[in-house]
Write a protein that holds these residues in place. Structure first.
Motif, PDB file in Angstrom:
ATOM      1  N   GLU A  78       0.829  -1.212   0.000  1.00 47.07           N
ATOM      2  CA  GLU A  78       0.000   0.000   0.000  1.00 47.07           C
ATOM      3  C   GLU A  78       0.862   1.261   0.000  1.00 47.07           C
ATOM      4  OE1 GLU A  78      -2.709  -0.547   3.278  1.00 47.07           O
ATOM      5  OE2 GLU A  78      -4.040  -1.811   2.070  1.00 47.07           O
ATOM      6  N   LEU A  79       1.962   1.247   0.740  1.00 46.24           N
ATOM      7  CA  LEU A  79       2.857   2.406   0.759  1.00 46.24           C
ATOM      8  C   LEU A  79       3.504   2.637  -0.597  1.00 46.24           C
ATOM      9  CD1 LEU A  79       4.503   2.000   4.267  1.00 46.24           C
ATOM     10  CD2 LEU A  79       3.142   3.961   3.483  1.00 46.24           C
ATOM     11  N   ASP A  82       0.770   4.148  -2.721  1.00 52.64           N
ATOM     12  CA  ASP A  82       0.492   5.537  -2.318  1.00 52.64           C
ATOM     13  C   ASP A  82       1.592   6.484  -2.762  1.00 52.64           C
ATOM     14  OD1 ASP A  82      -1.875   4.752  -1.116  1.00 52.64           O
ATOM     15  OD2 ASP A  82      -1.060   4.764   0.921  1.00 52.64           O
ATOM     16  N   ASN A  83       2.845   6.051  -2.621  1.00 50.54           N
ATOM     17  CA  ASN A  83       3.980   6.912  -2.980  1.00 50.54           C
ATOM     18  C   ASN A  83       4.246   6.952  -4.474  1.00 50.54           C
ATOM     19  OD1 ASN A  83       5.496   8.044  -0.476  1.00 50.54           O
ATOM     20  ND2 ASN A  83       4.768   6.018   0.092  1.00 50.54           N
ATOM     21  N   GLN A  85       2.068   7.702  -6.647  1.00 48.38           N
ATOM     22  CA  GLN A  85       1.178   8.700  -7.251  1.00 48.38           C
ATOM     23  C   GLN A  85       1.838  10.045  -7.353  1.00 48.38           C
ATOM     24  OE1 GLN A  85      -2.588   8.641  -5.246  1.00 48.38           O
ATOM     25  NE2 GLN A  85      -2.742   6.448  -5.413  1.00 48.38           N
TER      26      GLN A  85
END
Length: 85
Positions: A78-79, A82-83, A85
């Motif tokens: 998930e990190l 998220d990063n 983007q």
């Protein structure tokens, strides 16, 4: 002519995806993932857990994290997303 344009677009997309994958493999990117995760994993350990592939030879990036702790694996994945983007 249209097929030629599609080949150019496809080739450019493939190169762009390869570029993103290389960025996501950098120590700088993975250091942020390591720090944000709050886990005990080092950059080198995360680098060894993560694989990036083109899904079905498309421009869709598949991120996989192989880890003994499924909660850590999900968090790292998930990190990364998220990063990215």
């Amino acid at each position: 002519f249209l097929a030629n344009n599609n080949s150019i677009f496809s080739s450019a997309s493939a190169r762009l995806l390869s570029t993103y994958i290389e960025i996501f493999k950098t120590d700088t990117f993975l250091a942020k993932i390591s720090a944000d995760s709050g886990t005990k994993y080092t950059v080198g350990q995360i680098k060894g857990m993560v694989t990036y592939t083109s899904l079905n030879q498309t421009e869709v990036l598949q991120v996989s994290v192989l880890c003994q702790d499924k909660i850590d694996a999900r968090q790292i994945c998930e990190l990364i997303l998220d990063n990215a983007q």
